[in-house]
Design a protein around this motif. Structure first.
Motif, short mmCIF file in Angstrom:
data_model
loop_
_atom_site.label_atom_id
_atom_site.label_comp_id
_atom_site.label_asym_id
_atom_site.label_seq_id
_atom_site.Cartn_x
_atom_site.Cartn_y
_atom_site.Cartn_z
N VAL A 1 38.41 -12.51 21.53
CA VAL A 1 39.14 -12.53 19.97
C VAL A 1 39.34 -11.16 19.56
CG1 VAL A 1 39.16 -13.48 17.95
CG2 VAL A 1 38.26 -14.85 19.68
N LEU A 2 38.29 -10.36 19.83
CA LEU A 2 38.74 -8.96 19.34
C LEU A 2 39.65 -8.50 20.33
CD1 LEU A 2 36.16 -6.49 17.69
CD2 LEU A 2 37.15 -5.95 19.78
N VAL A 3 39.53 -8.55 21.56
CA VAL A 3 40.46 -7.92 22.34
C VAL A 3 41.95 -8.11 21.92
CG1 VAL A 3 41.42 -7.69 24.69
CG2 VAL A 3 38.74 -7.45 24.12
N ARG A 4 42.08 -9.99 21.72
CA ARG A 4 43.41 -10.22 21.12
C ARG A 4 43.92 -9.45 20.01
NH1 ARG A 4 42.21 -15.62 20.00
NH2 ARG A 4 41.83 -15.86 22.18
N GLY A 5 43.00 -9.03 19.11
CA GLY A 5 43.39 -8.13 18.03
C GLY A 5 43.86 -6.65 18.51
N LEU A 6 43.14 -6.19 19.34
CA LEU A 6 43.48 -4.93 19.97
C LEU A 6 44.84 -5.18 20.52
CD1 LEU A 6 40.23 -3.97 22.12
CD2 LEU A 6 41.35 -2.65 20.09
N ALA A 7 45.10 -6.07 21.24
CA ALA A 7 46.49 -6.32 21.75
C ALA A 7 47.48 -6.27 20.83
CB ALA A 7 46.32 -7.44 22.86
N ARG A 8 47.29 -7.08 19.66
CA ARG A 8 48.22 -7.07 18.69
C ARG A 8 48.52 -5.88 18.04
NH1 ARG A 8 46.59 -11.41 15.15
NH2 ARG A 8 45.41 -9.87 13.79
N GLY A 9 47.35 -5.21 17.95
CA GLY A 9 47.54 -3.73 17.30
C GLY A 9 48.33 -2.81 18.21
N LEU A 10 48.16 -2.83 19.43
CA LEU A 10 48.70 -1.98 20.43
C LEU A 10 50.26 -2.43 20.69
CD1 LEU A 10 46.10 -1.38 22.79
CD2 LEU A 10 46.79 0.33 21.25
N GLY A 11 50.45 -3.72 20.32
CA GLY A 11 51.84 -4.52 20.61
C GLY A 11 52.09 -4.50 22.01
N VAL A 12 51.26 -5.30 22.85
CA VAL A 12 51.40 -5.30 24.26
C VAL A 12 51.73 -7.00 24.48
CG1 VAL A 12 49.90 -3.54 24.80
CG2 VAL A 12 49.02 -5.96 24.67
N ALA A 13 52.33 -7.15 25.83
CA ALA A 13 52.86 -8.49 26.10
C ALA A 13 51.68 -9.33 26.73
CB ALA A 13 54.10 -8.30 26.96
N GLY A 14 51.86 -10.64 26.67
CA GLY A 14 51.23 -11.64 27.22
C GLY A 14 49.95 -12.20 26.44
N PRO A 15 49.66 -13.43 26.29
CA PRO A 15 48.65 -14.02 25.84
C PRO A 15 47.21 -13.33 26.37
CG PRO A 15 49.36 -15.67 27.52
CD PRO A 15 50.36 -14.25 27.42
N LEU B 1 55.09 -4.13 24.49
CA LEU B 1 56.47 -4.54 24.13
C LEU B 1 57.11 -3.70 23.65
CD1 LEU B 1 54.89 -7.78 22.40
CD2 LEU B 1 56.35 -7.89 24.24
N PRO B 2 58.68 -3.86 23.70
CA PRO B 2 59.47 -3.14 23.10
C PRO B 2 59.20 -2.99 21.40
CG PRO B 2 60.80 -4.51 24.40
CD PRO B 2 59.18 -4.93 24.20
N GLY B 3 59.07 -1.82 20.99
CA GLY B 3 58.76 -1.58 19.60
C GLY B 3 57.21 -1.56 19.51
N GLY B 4 56.40 -1.60 20.45
CA GLY B 4 55.05 -1.61 20.35
C GLY B 4 54.45 -0.19 20.41
N ALA B 5 53.24 0.27 20.26
CA ALA B 5 52.65 1.47 20.50
C ALA B 5 53.03 2.15 21.94
CB ALA B 5 51.21 1.53 20.42
N GLY B 6 53.64 1.60 22.76
CA GLY B 6 53.77 2.17 23.99
C GLY B 6 52.61 2.15 24.76
N VAL B 7 51.55 1.70 24.62
CA VAL B 7 50.19 2.05 25.50
C VAL B 7 49.90 0.67 26.21
CG1 VAL B 7 47.73 2.82 25.27
CG2 VAL B 7 49.39 3.87 23.94
N PRO B 8 49.78 0.66 27.23
CA PRO B 8 49.31 -0.71 27.90
C PRO B 8 47.65 -0.86 27.67
CG PRO B 8 50.22 0.87 29.58
CD PRO B 8 50.03 1.88 28.39
N LEU B 9 47.39 -2.06 27.63
CA LEU B 9 46.15 -2.43 27.45
C LEU B 9 45.51 -3.08 29.06
CD1 LEU B 9 43.51 -3.16 25.78
CD2 LEU B 9 44.74 -5.10 25.24
N VAL B 10 44.35 -2.80 29.25
CA VAL B 10 43.64 -3.27 30.50
C VAL B 10 42.53 -3.86 29.87
CG1 VAL B 10 42.58 -2.89 32.76
CG2 VAL B 10 44.67 -1.42 32.05
#
Length: 153
Positions: free
Chosen positions: A48-62, A77-86
């Motif tokens: 759940v915390l990683v889900r928040g990281l993803a939203r904050g970074l603006g990355v794609a995918g569930p 995602l377009p308009g996101g922070a431009g940083v991938p999340l692994v």
């Protein structure tokens, strides 16, 4: 402006939305090369915390637990922070050697890497990282503490 996350104190997270919001707030201070090590028992809220990281970074995918695939990359995602999340789940790994086989140090150059069940295994990937310890009380409230860890020369 969002206030910075207090370090080395316990933060009560009454529901999943609070845990996700903590992840989103943490993401605001993260960029390529940052490692987030997540620790806590099953059901403590790591994914759940990683889900928040993803939203904050603006990355794609569930964002779902990568338990069976071990690691999942989420592209910006377009308009996101431009940083991938692994997003990595180290639960099924046999130790540091298997983590090394994932070549996450390569990903660290360009991405934020979040490792569930990573305490005691993933720290070796970077000289500095955030350690997020999550617990779950009997009343179902999650409690988080965030620590910045840096190796001393």
């Amino acid at each position: 402006m969002t206030p910075p996350i207090e370090l080395d104190v316990e933060l009560e997270l009454p529901d999943a939305a609070d845990t996700e919001a903590l992840g989103e707030r943490l993401a605001a201070g993260l960029g390529p090369g940052d490692l987030v090590v997540l620790s806590g028992p099953l059901g403590a809220g790591k994914t759940v915390l990683v889900r928040g990281l993803a939203r904050g970074l603006g990355v794609a995918g569930p964002v779902t637990s990568p338990t069976f695939v071990i690691a999942r990359e989420h592209r910006p995602l377009p308009g996101g922070a431009g940083v991938p999340l692994v997003h990595v789940d180290a639960y099924r790994l046999g130790g540091a050697a298997e983590l090394d086989d994932l070549d996450l140090d390569t990903d660290l150059a360009d991405a934020v890497v979040a490792v569930e069940w990573g305490e005691g295994v993933a720290e070796r990937l970077s000289a500095r990282h955030l350690l997020v310890r999550l617990t779950r009380r009997p009343d179902d409230v999650r409690v988080a503490s965030v620590h910045r860890v840096e190796e001393r020369p």
